[in-house]
Design a protein around this motif. Structure first.
Motif, PDB file in Angstrom:
ATOM      1  N   ALA A   1      -7.218  -2.542  -1.210  1.00 13.70           N
ATOM      2  CA  ALA A   1      -6.648  -3.125   0.012  1.00 13.70           C
ATOM      3  C   ALA A   1      -6.062  -4.520  -0.160  1.00 13.70           C
ATOM      4  N   TYR A   2      -6.397  -5.238  -1.258  1.00 14.01           N
ATOM      5  CA  TYR A   2      -5.899  -6.619  -1.383  1.00 14.01           C
ATOM      6  C   TYR A   2      -5.467  -6.997  -2.798  1.00 14.01           C
ATOM      7  N   ASN A   3      -5.702  -6.147  -3.790  1.00  9.13           N
ATOM      8  CA  ASN A   3      -5.317  -6.465  -5.168  1.00  9.13           C
ATOM      9  C   ASN A   3      -3.922  -5.917  -5.470  1.00  9.13           C
ATOM     10  N   TYR A   4      -2.906  -6.763  -5.329  1.00  9.07           N
ATOM     11  CA  TYR A   4      -1.535  -6.386  -5.681  1.00  9.07           C
ATOM     12  C   TYR A   4      -1.291  -6.759  -7.135  1.00  9.07           C
ATOM     13  N   SER A   5      -0.672  -5.851  -7.898  1.00 10.46           N
ATOM     14  CA  SER A   5      -0.476  -6.100  -9.321  1.00 10.46           C
ATOM     15  C   SER A   5       0.784  -5.434  -9.828  1.00 10.46           C
TER      16      SER A   5
END
Length: 247
Positions: A97-101
């Motif tokens: 939900a919050y780890n963009y990579s």
């Protein structure tokens, strides 16, 4: 006009209009081992020109999208380890939900600079004798907020590492795991734009929700084959939807 193409076997379901894909858990007999793809390709494939499409990822806690050469080219390599430019994938993603990579090629030797091998993050620059070690040392959690240049044309910002395990789908971590580049969003994207420039050898991603600001750009891509749009809903059951580009 991009549409979605079913893959077999697959853990995904595509809508009748071929514009939406979602994850669907497969039920198999215990004695049957089935390898399912989480991702699907878009159609048409591209061998030249400039192409742009947008994907609605509203409320999803996990997804991966971008461009790839073929699902078949790495079908025998399990899990997230596929997602590297050298394997024909130029993709970014969201997990938890919050780890963009963004997923880049693995850096050779990075496994030699983990604490289990005797290196410690807070030992200063004396251990930073190659790029892998610089990444290990230069992180905000170690009191470094820096950018840098490596090998004449690789510019990077150094952020706290995202654990490979955050993106695992059951496969073991190995030295061939991709280099996971953290991406930080002021406004989380509900819609992502993908721009492929075949002749310029670039793939760019834009946060349509935040006035189209650039999220990430792959440069010097090696497109030796036709490339396809790529979409993976991961194991989040909410759909990814192709939508008409914003004005």
């Amino acid at each position: 006009h991009v549409t979605l193409v079913p893959s077999h076997p697959s853990c995904t379901v595509i809508s009748e209009d071929e514009r939406q894909v979602r994850y669907q858990e497969q039920i198999h007999r215990p004695s049957v081992k089935a390898k399912c793809f989480y991702g699907v390709l878009g159609s048409p494939s591209f061998t030249s020109g400039k192409h742009y499409w947008e994907v609605d990822v509203s409320n999803k806690s996990a997804w991966i999208l971008g461009v790839c050469v073929s699902l078949k080219c790495t079908a025998n390599v399990p899990g997230i380890k596929n997602y590297q430019p050298k394997n024909g994938y130029w993709v970014i993603g969201l997990q938890n939900a919050y780890n963009y990579s963004a997923f880049q090629d693995a850096v050779p030797g990075i496994e030699n600079y983990q604490p289990k091998n005797g290196y410690r993050k807070n030992t200063g620059l004396r251990n930073a004798d190659n790029y892998s070690a610089f990444q290990d040392v230069f992180q905000p959690k170690n009191d470094y907020w820096v950018t840098g240049l490596w090998n004449a044309d690789n510019y990077n910002a150094f952020q706290d590492a995202v654990k490979y395990s955050d993106f695992q789908d059951g496969s073991r971590s190995t030295p061939s795991a991709p280099l996971i580049v953290p991406l930080f969003m002021t406004i989380c994207p509900k819609r992502v734009g993908v721009f492929l420039d075949y002749e310029a050898c670039t793939v760019s991603f834009f946060n349509v929700t935040s006035n189209g600001c650039l999220i990430y750009k792959f440069s010097n891509c090696h497109f030796s084959y036709p490339v396809f749009p790529y979409f993976s809903p991961m194991t989040c059951k909410l759909p990814m939807t192709l939508c008409s580009p914003s004005s």
